[in-house]
Design a protein around this motif. Structure first.
Motif, short mmCIF file in Angstrom:
data_model
loop_
_atom_site.label_atom_id
_atom_site.label_comp_id
_atom_site.label_asym_id
_atom_site.label_seq_id
_atom_site.Cartn_x
_atom_site.Cartn_y
_atom_site.Cartn_z
N GLU A 178 1.81 -7.96 -1.80
CA GLU A 178 2.82 -6.99 -1.36
C GLU A 178 4.05 -6.99 -2.27
O GLU A 178 4.66 -5.95 -2.49
CB GLU A 178 3.24 -7.31 0.07
CG GLU A 178 2.15 -7.05 1.10
CD GLU A 178 2.61 -7.38 2.51
OE1 GLU A 178 3.50 -8.25 2.65
OE2 GLU A 178 2.09 -6.80 3.46
N GLY A 179 4.40 -8.17 -2.80
CA GLY A 179 5.63 -8.30 -3.56
C GLY A 179 5.52 -7.92 -5.02
O GLY A 179 6.54 -7.85 -5.72
N THR A 180 4.31 -7.68 -5.52
CA THR A 180 4.15 -7.37 -6.95
C THR A 180 3.58 -5.97 -7.17
O THR A 180 3.07 -5.67 -8.24
CB THR A 180 3.24 -8.41 -7.63
OG1 THR A 180 1.97 -8.46 -6.95
CG2 THR A 180 3.88 -9.78 -7.62
N THR A 181 3.68 -5.12 -6.15
CA THR A 181 3.14 -3.77 -6.31
C THR A 181 3.90 -2.97 -7.37
O THR A 181 3.37 -1.99 -7.88
CB THR A 181 3.21 -3.01 -4.97
OG1 THR A 181 4.56 -3.06 -4.47
CG2 THR A 181 2.28 -3.62 -3.95
N GLY A 182 5.10 -3.39 -7.71
CA GLY A 182 5.86 -2.69 -8.74
C GLY A 182 5.97 -3.49 -10.03
O GLY A 182 6.89 -3.27 -10.81
#
Length: 963
Positions: A178-182
């Motif tokens: 979830e935290g590395t989608t960008g």
């Protein structure tokens, strides 16, 4: 973060001995596309699943090797079948990038993340458990580091054998995805999806991720006949036609499983070349294959192979030599024989270990060995490692595993010891899920009931720290059934503490505490007894019996003060401030909450959060802006260090403060964040709080009209939250449904309603309905309930629905009913709003005061001045509910100015419920003339019926003029 260098790829990926890579064209294309997306900053996660031996690792290694050659930084991690290190498989990738992140950590938050992860990764058996930081803070730090690393270099994070990951790593996996989608990162995860290796916890962790755009699942299917033929062509150098003959046999024997194909292609091809039509003598299962290869070894060689298999997937030759009962020469010869037999691969470069060709091969060897021999091997390994290898990697975890496996041979006590130590290591690394799991395993082994109870208590505490209060409660309840009386009392205290935070009713906790307290002496000097009294008080309050709970809490606090123990005093204060939000003695609870903040400010737990949360609530109620500011800062600190549910509560506080400030966009955004975060930490979260928060914003913004087509007016109050239904009817100005719902809610109001956390919302919604209807009788009933809150702000729940000063509603009720001192009420409400830094509440108080003045003097200059001040606040902020009330007041003033003296007499009689005939008789005019007057009145005041005309008359002081 400065540039960093990726470590070398795993030797098994890059050295000779890899089987040829065939087929999987669609899968490779999908991974290439995911990498292309990741390069643009759209992070991707692809999970490759399949049966054991289906080629997951081979696919990942092939793609990663190629991407590495193209400039990608590849970080690899894997899980082991036994007890692994906490947060495995993330530990090795983090060690690779953390030094560069640490060296470039300029910001305080980055330095904090680096230092935290260094402690977590390097924690030793001697270190004490870290209780100063929550597990979610570790997850955030991991995400920070990975995102920073991917910002400098596009990165592939390859994680294998996730079906063996521990619970803490599974939760971390979700956070990383979830935290590395960008970020410029591709996460590749491999796992088995069929029994006996299928991991249901992993499946549960992955399921919510499916909603994310960048998450993809690839399931590997067996090789087809043509693909098997391709493999044979490459390995055997046969023509396509001849290869197809062998491929048919291999498909029947292997089912297209790549691992079995790798193991069996040679004998099948050789048999086909000799002219055999069917290779019946070939093994048709992995176990048979292992058995056939073990059969060529002598007894000593076989025992060495078994030792290696029980040691693990990777085998340190030094350990094999140290544990083996054979001589060094014989042991080395046995390892060479296993390599020649294709069961073990030799080290590929200096510093590497022997490793089994596949986990299937290793397990097959263990499966064909008598169980008693496996047990004895586990015992010999454990004893030798414990005595001769003090520096062995993961020593504690390995001893826990081997002694547990050998416990039938009398090693149960050693198993319990090392499982508990492994759990403590997990605690120290803030992997509380893993610690809870290991403590439970230890508890299941020990025959000692008191030791079992102690281990269960520690397990429950670990799960509580992991924010899994449901599992914590289940284990506390189990612990309450074993052990001694004091352990049962501790279990009851723990159960209650894991119950009140999710807002569960206190009946079960009260019963457990009552039973446990009865079994110990009532000793006013005993800290455990005193703490239990505090817990009993809170449990009792959560059954609704607040009056019964408060003296118990007061006694617990007094006893704790007498003991002079700050921790005990903090525990009892924490229980006492959470009993109720009712208005009585709010100031006293605020004082205790402020004291608790001081006691817990440096505590190594998250008690500061409870102190700050309730101090914030009481500060809002009394209008203590300084206390609210400080509490918000403390909650923000708790959110950063612990996260868990604190990042939900900080958003609730931000919602209330934004709404009170008239920042409707900010309030809506905070409400959305709160809803998302509640769904993460609390499985039993409902939409009640978030729905009410959304309603509060929408009504102030004037956006409730969109729900009008969905409302029939005939909804059942038993099928929905009746006060909410009443509020909707009132805002939509549906007269008959409003009257019906108001009567129902009033009828179903309990004897002591202020003990309920949602009472302020019910009270406000009833008051607003009565005011709109001009229902004097109901308003008079509501007045004493409102009077309990005089001088306070009204708030439903903990920052769910803030309504502002109760004095504003009291002033409106007194204005409608014609008693009291409404003007003084409105002045007090405005002063409280100013003190609370709440422009929305201030605008409401000014608008209500203006409406009150216009009742007696529609042309009142003071009313116009107040309305102007209210409009100056409301218009820039888009506070449509306030503006609508101001416009209604201005319209009413104009309407009053347009009424003739005769029409004022007529409307007064309408307010008394007179018919046209009654009006004609009273004023000595014809019924036709009376009807014309009524028609003109309705037109001038904008009313659609006589009921609204009657309400208009009462609201503007015209009732009674027709005497």
């Amino acid at each position: 973060m400065r540039d960093w260098s990726a470590p070398a790829l795993p030797a098994v990926w890059t050295t000779s001995g890899q089987p040829p890579f065939i087929a999987r064209h669609d899968e490779v294309a999908a991974l290439d596309a995911a990498w292309a997306d990741a390069l643009t900053g759209a992070g991707r996660a692809v999970f490759v699943s399949g049966d054991a031996g289906s080629g997951k690792s081979r696919l990942v290694s092939e793609v990663c090797t190629r991407l590495s050659a193209g400039g990608a930084a590849v970080l690899a991690g894997s899980c082991i079948q036994e007890i692994g290190a906490p947060f495995e498989p993330f530990d090795e990738p983090l060690r690779a990038v953390l030094p560069a992140y640490r060296a470039d950590a300029a910001a305080a938050s980055a330095l904090e993340s680096a230092e935290l992860l260094e402690r977590v990764l390097e924690q030793t058996d001697q270190d004490a458990a870290d209780r100063s930081t929550g597990q979610e803070r570790v997850y955030s730090a991991v995400v920070d580091v990975l995102r920073a690393a991917a910002e400098r270099r596009p990165m592939v994070l390859a994680l294998d054998d996730l079906h063996w990951a521990g619970p803490a790593a599974m939760r971390l996996l979700s956070r990383v995805v979830e935290g590395t989608t960008g970020s410029r990162m591709l996460l590749l995860g491999g796992f088995r999806n069929s029994p006996p290796d299928r991991s249901e916890p992993l499946a549960d962790s992955l399921a919510p991720l499916a909603r994310l755009t960048g998450v993809q699942r690839i399931e590997l299917s067996p090789f087809t006949l043509d693909q098997i033929a391709d493999y044979v062509v490459i390995r055997a150098g046969l023509s396509r036609e001849r290869a197809l003959d062998s491929a048919e046999v291999l498909r029947e024997l292997t089912g297209g499983n790549p691992f079995l194909l790798r193991a069996m292609w040679r004998p099948v091809v050789e048999a086909e070349q000799r002219g055999h039509q069917r290779v019946i003598e070939l093994p048709d299962t992995v176990s048979d294959m292992a058995r056939s290869r073990i059969a060529v070894l002598d007894e000593t060689q076989r025992s060495v192979l078994v030792l290696a298999a029980v040691l693990g997937q990777e085998v340190d030759l030094a350990e094999v030599l140290g544990i083996s009962e054979a001589s060094v020469e014989v042991t080395l010869g046995a390892m060479d024989a296993a390599v020649r037999g294709g069961l073990i691969e030799p080290p590929r470069r200096a510093g590497d270990h022997y490793r089994f060709t596949h986990a299937i091969a290793r397990q097959a060897i263990i499966d064909v060995i008598p169980a008693t021999e496996v047990l004895r091997t586990h015992a010999r390994i454990a004893q030798t490692l414990e005595a001769d290898f003090p520096a062995a990697p993961r020593l504690v975890q390995r001893l826990a595993h081997h002694y547990s496996a050998a416990r039938a041979l009398g090693f149960g006590d050693r198993a319990v010891t090392y499982l508990a130590r492994a759990a403590e290591l997990a605690e120290g690394r803030i992997a509380h899920d893993d610690a809870g799991t290991l403590f439970v395993r230890a508890a299941e082994i020990t025959p000692d009931t008191e030791e079992r109870a102690e281990l269960l208590l520690r397990a429950a505490e670990s799960w509580d720290l992991a924010a899994d209060t449901a599992r914590a409660r289940a284990i506390f309840e189990e612990a309450s059934e074993v052990g001694n009386a004091r352990q049962r009392l501790r279990a009851a205290i723990g159960y209650e503490d894991a119950s009140w935070r999710p807002g569960l009713l206190g009946f079960r906790a009260r019963d457990m505490l009552t039973t446990a307290l009865a079994a110990v002496p009532a000793d006013d000097e005993d800290p455990l007894y005193i703490e239990a009294l505090g817990a009993l008080a809170r449990a009792t309050a959560f059954t609704g019996a607040v009056d019964a709970a408060e003296p118990i809490a007061a006694r617990a606090v007094a006893l704790a003060r007498a003991r002079g123990d700050p921790h005990l005093l903090a525990a009892t204060l924490r229980a006492s401030i959470t009993l109720t939000l009712r208005p009585r003695d709010v100031a006293g609870r605020l004082d205790r909450a402020t004291e608790l903040v001081g006691l817990t400010r440096s505590a190594e737990n998250d008690w500061l959060g409870a102190a700050a949360m309730h101090r914030a609530a009481f500060s809002y109620l009394v209008g203590d802006r300084v206390g609210l500011d400080e509490s918000e800062r403390h909650l923000d600190e708790m959110s950063r260090n612990w996260e868990r549910h604190w990042n939900y509560w900080i958003e609730c506080v931000r919602f209330t403060r934004a709404l009170a400030a008239g920042d409707l966009d900010g309030a809506a955004a905070a409400a959305r964040r709160a809803q998302h975060r509640e769904s993460i930490f609390r499985d039993d979260a409902t939409s009640g709080a978030s729905s009410l928060q959304s309603y509060m914003v929408r009504r102030e913004a004037g956006l409730l009209g969109s729900v009008r087509p969905l409302i029939s007016g005939n909804e059942s109050p038993t099928d929905r939250w009746a006060p909410g239904l009443l509020a909707i009817y009132t805002e939509l100005e549906l007269e008959r449904p409003t009257r019906r719902a108001l009567a129902w809610v009033l009828e179903h109001t309990e004897a002591q309603p202020s003990d309920s956390s949602d009472w302020p919302a019910r009270l406000v919604f009833m008051t607003e309905a009565a005011l709109w209807l001009g229902d004097v009788d109901t308003a008079e009933v509501l007045h004493p309930w409102l009077a309990e809150y005089a001088g306070l702000n009204l708030m439903s729940g903990l920052f769910v629905a803030p309504f502002g000063a109760a004095d504003c509603y009291l002033g409106q009720v007194e204005s409608l009913c014609g008693f009291g001192l409404p003007a003084e009420r409105f002045d007090a409400a405005f002063e409280l709003a100013e003190r609370s830094d709440a422009p929305l509440h201030a605008a409401r108080a000014l608008a209500a005061h203006a409406a009150h003045l216009r009742r007696s003097d529609p042309r009142s200059p003071a009313a116009s001045a107040l309305a102007t001040r209210a409009r100056a606040i409301a218009e820039p902020a888009g506070l449509m509910k306030v503006l609508r009330s101001l416009d209604a007041g201005a319209g009413a003033s104009a309407a009053l100015n347009g009424l003739t003296a005769r029409e004022r007499e007529v409307i007064a009689l309408i307010a008394e419920g007179r018919s046209n005939r009654d009006i004609a008789a009273a004023l000595v005019i014809s019924e036709h003339t009376a009807a014309n007057h009524v028609r003109n009145i309705l037109t001038k005041i904008g009313a659609v019926n006589r009921t609204q005309a009657a309400m208009f008359a009462r609201e503007h002081g015209l009732a009674g003029d027709g005497g």
